[in-house]
Write a protein that holds these residues in place. Structure first.
Motif, PDB file in Angstrom:
ATOM      1  N   SER A  58      25.606 -21.291  -3.907  1.00  0.00           N
ATOM      2  CA  SER A  58      25.287 -22.654  -4.332  1.00  0.00           C
ATOM      3  C   SER A  58      26.092 -23.589  -3.448  1.00  0.00           C
ATOM      4  N   LEU A  59      25.422 -24.533  -2.837  1.00  0.00           N
ATOM      5  CA  LEU A  59      26.031 -25.391  -1.830  1.00  0.00           C
ATOM      6  C   LEU A  59      25.895 -26.854  -2.241  1.00  0.00           C
ATOM      7  N   GLN A  60      26.990 -27.581  -2.171  1.00  0.00           N
ATOM      8  CA  GLN A  60      26.971 -29.022  -2.448  1.00  0.00           C
ATOM      9  C   GLN A  60      27.280 -29.768  -1.162  1.00  0.00           C
ATOM     10  N   VAL A  61      26.580 -30.901  -0.973  1.00  0.00           N
ATOM     11  CA  VAL A  61      26.849 -31.746   0.188  1.00  0.00           C
ATOM     12  C   VAL A  61      27.567 -33.003  -0.267  1.00  0.00           C
ATOM     13  N   GLU A  62      28.257 -33.614   0.675  1.00  0.00           N
ATOM     14  CA  GLU A  62      29.005 -34.842   0.392  1.00  0.00           C
ATOM     15  C   GLU A  62      28.053 -36.011   0.197  1.00  0.00           C
ATOM     16  N   ARG A  63      27.147 -36.198   1.155  1.00  0.00           N
ATOM     17  CA  ARG A  63      26.197 -37.310   1.117  1.00  0.00           C
ATOM     18  C   ARG A  63      24.799 -36.771   1.373  1.00  0.00           C
ATOM     19  N   GLU A  64      23.805 -37.331   0.690  1.00  0.00           N
ATOM     20  CA  GLU A  64      22.423 -36.875   0.851  1.00  0.00           C
ATOM     21  C   GLU A  64      21.638 -37.781   1.790  1.00  0.00           C
ATOM     22  N   ARG A  65      22.267 -38.199   2.863  1.00  0.00           N
ATOM     23  CA  ARG A  65      21.570 -39.011   3.849  1.00  0.00           C
ATOM     24  C   ARG A  65      20.564 -38.129   4.594  1.00  0.00           C
ATOM     25  N   PRO A  66      19.367 -38.643   4.821  1.00  0.00           N
ATOM     26  CA  PRO A  66      18.304 -37.820   5.424  1.00  0.00           C
ATOM     27  C   PRO A  66      18.701 -37.129   6.722  1.00  0.00           C
ATOM     28  N   GLU A  67      19.408 -37.808   7.603  1.00  0.00           N
ATOM     29  CA  GLU A  67      19.758 -37.197   8.890  1.00  0.00           C
ATOM     30  C   GLU A  67      20.781 -36.079   8.712  1.00  0.00           C
TER      31      GLU A  67
END
Length: 159
Positions: free
Chosen positions: A70-79
Motif C-alpha cells: 500500500s503506497l501513499q503519495v505526498e501530493r496528488e498533482r497530475p504530473e
C-alpha cells in the motif's frame, strides 16, 4: 462493440487457456474453426482481447515471494502521479499496480526472489520518486488464488 453469446463464450474459454486451438474452441462453442478465428481476430482488433500470455509458476523461475504494498503519495498533482505511474509500469518486479481510493493511493503486487531484492527496489522507488510519502508491505505466506480472468456473462443482461 456488441458481444454476442459466441463472443462471450470464446472470451471465457481463451481466458482459461489461450493456447487452445481454433478446432478445440469450435467444438466447445459449436462454430466452425474459421468462424472462431474470425471472431478472435475481431475481438483482438477491437481491443477486447488485449494480450495473450502464459501463466508461469513463480517458484520455477526464482520469484517465489509476493509482496502486497500500500503506497501513499505526498501530493496528488497530475504530473507527479504520471511520473510515479510511469516508474511503476517500467519495473519488472511490479506485476500489478492499482490507483485506488481510501487510505492508500496505490496498491501494488510485486514478486521477487527474496526480501533483499524487494528492499532494494523499494529504496530505489523512494529515491526516484520523492513524492512517495510512505508505504506498507504485506508478504504473502501462500497464494490461494492468482489470475487475471474477467468473468464474462454469457448474456448481456446477466450479472
Amino acid at each position: 462493440m456488441r458481444l454476442d453469446r459466441f463472443d462471450r463464450q470464446l472470451l471465457n474459454l481463451v481466458q482459461e487457456d489461450a493456447a487452445q486451438t481454433a478446432e478445440r474452441l469450435a467444438e466447445q462453442v459449436f462454430l466452425s474453426p474459421s468462424a472462431v478465428q474470425r471472431r478472435l481476430r475481431r475481438l483482438r482488433e477491437a481491443g477486447v482481447i488485449v494480450r495473450d500470455s502464459a501463466v508461469v509458476d513463480p517458484r520455477q523461475v526464482g520469484r517465489p515471494t509476493f509482496f502486497v504494498v500500500s503506497l501513499q503519495v505526498e501530493r496528488e498533482r497530475p504530473e507527479l502521479l504520471a511520473q510515479l505511474r510511469q516508474w511503476l509500469a517500467a519495473q519488472e518486479h511490479v506485476q500489478q499496480a492499482f490507483y485506488v481510493t481510501g487510505e492508500a493511493d496505490f496498491v501494488l503486487i510485486l514478486t521477487a526472489p527474496d526480501t533483499e531484492t524487494y528492499d532494494a527496489l523499494m529504496a530505489r522507488m523512494v529515491s526516484d520518486n520523492p513524492n512517495v510519502k510512505r508505504f506498507t508491505t504485506n508478504v504473502a505466506l501462500s497464494v490461494v488464488k492468482r489470475g487475471l480472468s474477467i468473468p464474462v456473462p454469457l448474456d448481456e443482461d446477466e450479472d
